[in-house]
Scaffold this motif. Structure first.
Motif, short mmCIF file in Angstrom:
data_model
loop_
_atom_site.label_atom_id
_atom_site.label_comp_id
_atom_site.label_asym_id
_atom_site.label_seq_id
_atom_site.Cartn_x
_atom_site.Cartn_y
_atom_site.Cartn_z
N MET A 94 0.90 -1.31 0.09
CA MET A 94 -0.23 0.01 -0.13
C MET A 94 0.83 1.16 -0.09
N ALA A 95 1.99 1.15 0.79
CA ALA A 95 2.83 2.46 0.76
C ALA A 95 3.51 2.60 -0.72
N ASP A 96 3.85 1.26 -1.41
CA ASP A 96 4.35 1.71 -2.88
C ASP A 96 3.08 2.19 -3.78
N ILE A 97 1.98 2.01 -3.49
CA ILE A 97 0.85 2.41 -4.24
C ILE A 97 0.73 3.97 -4.08
N VAL A 98 0.77 4.27 -2.67
CA VAL A 98 0.65 5.91 -2.57
C VAL A 98 1.83 6.40 -2.91
N ASN A 99 2.92 5.99 -2.78
CA ASN A 99 4.10 6.73 -3.17
C ASN A 99 3.82 6.92 -4.85
N ARG A 100 3.53 5.76 -5.56
CA ARG A 100 3.36 6.00 -7.00
C ARG A 100 2.29 7.09 -7.35
N LEU A 101 1.11 7.00 -6.80
CA LEU A 101 0.12 8.03 -7.13
C LEU A 101 0.39 9.35 -6.81
#
Length: 217
Positions: A155-162
């Motif tokens: 989830m941290a990776d996703i919010v970083n990518r967004l």
């Protein structure tokens, strides 16, 4: 100006209530419990668990947007309600040991020059086509339970990518917020909202990506 402010209130579990400058009240992942009073004009739902939808929404709710299509096809929503445009991007959910296609929707609300996204009950990493369909989200609501949906790191990776300016956690379940924080350390400023409600406009978005923790989480 205050007329361009969007008000976002954490109502419980995965339900945030979004109020647009034009007075449209939206409740996300609506189960009939959190965010039901006063009655929202628009609700979004996801079907991974019964705490994220209701089959008997109050008839006074004008727009009931299901994140899945009962026929099994991907749900498709493109809806304008006064000053907000609502669309969705479908993702898959775990079901009965496998994955069920298009059982979840990421709902996106475009209002007051902001893009606000709610990841729903996200069960897998996103690919390039998902990110392209979602676009940039100024504000994103993310489940942080670290297991029922996605791992904390995922989830941290996703919010970083967004690349969102504001990350609003939800669906904490039994996870300590600190566990999620330890996975996003260095990626975000962390602020406690001091209230269950935040007001945000394009001009007041934080300059650095900020994880904003509402009261009640």
């Amino acid at each position: 100006s205050p007329s361009e402010e969007v008000t976002i209130t954490y109502a419980g579990h995965s339900t945030y209530v979004i109020e647009t400058p034009g007075g449209v009240r939206i409740a996300t992942d609506f189960s009939g419990f959190h965010g039901a009073n006063p009655v929202p004009r628009v609700i979004t739902m996801n079907k991974a668990h019964s705490t994220h939808y209701t089959l008997t929404p109050d008839p006074a709710i004008e727009h009931v947007l299901r994140g899945w299509d009962p026929s099994g096809a991907p749900a498709r929503h493109q809806l304008v309600v006064d000053d907000v445009y609502i669309r969705n991007v479908t993702t898959d959910i775990r079901a009965g040991g496998g994955m069920e296609a298009d059982g979840n929707s990421i709902f996106i609300f475009e209002v007051a020059d902001l893009c606000i996204g709610h990841l729903g009950h996200l069960h897998h990493m996103l690919d390039g086509s998902d990110y392209a369909a979602i676009g940039r989200l100024d504000i994103v609501m993310v489940p942080v339970d670290g297991g029922l949906t996605l791992s904390q790191k995922g989830m941290a990776d996703i919010v970083n990518r967004l690349q969102s300016s504001i990350v609003l956690p939800m669906h904490r379940r039994f996870t300590e917020v600190d566990t999620f924080l330890s996975n996003v350390k260095g990626l975000f400023d962390v602020r406690y909202a001091g209230s269950d409600t935040i007001k945000v406009s394009l001009s007041t978005l934080p300059k650095v990506p900020t994880l904003l923790i509402p009261d009640g989480l």
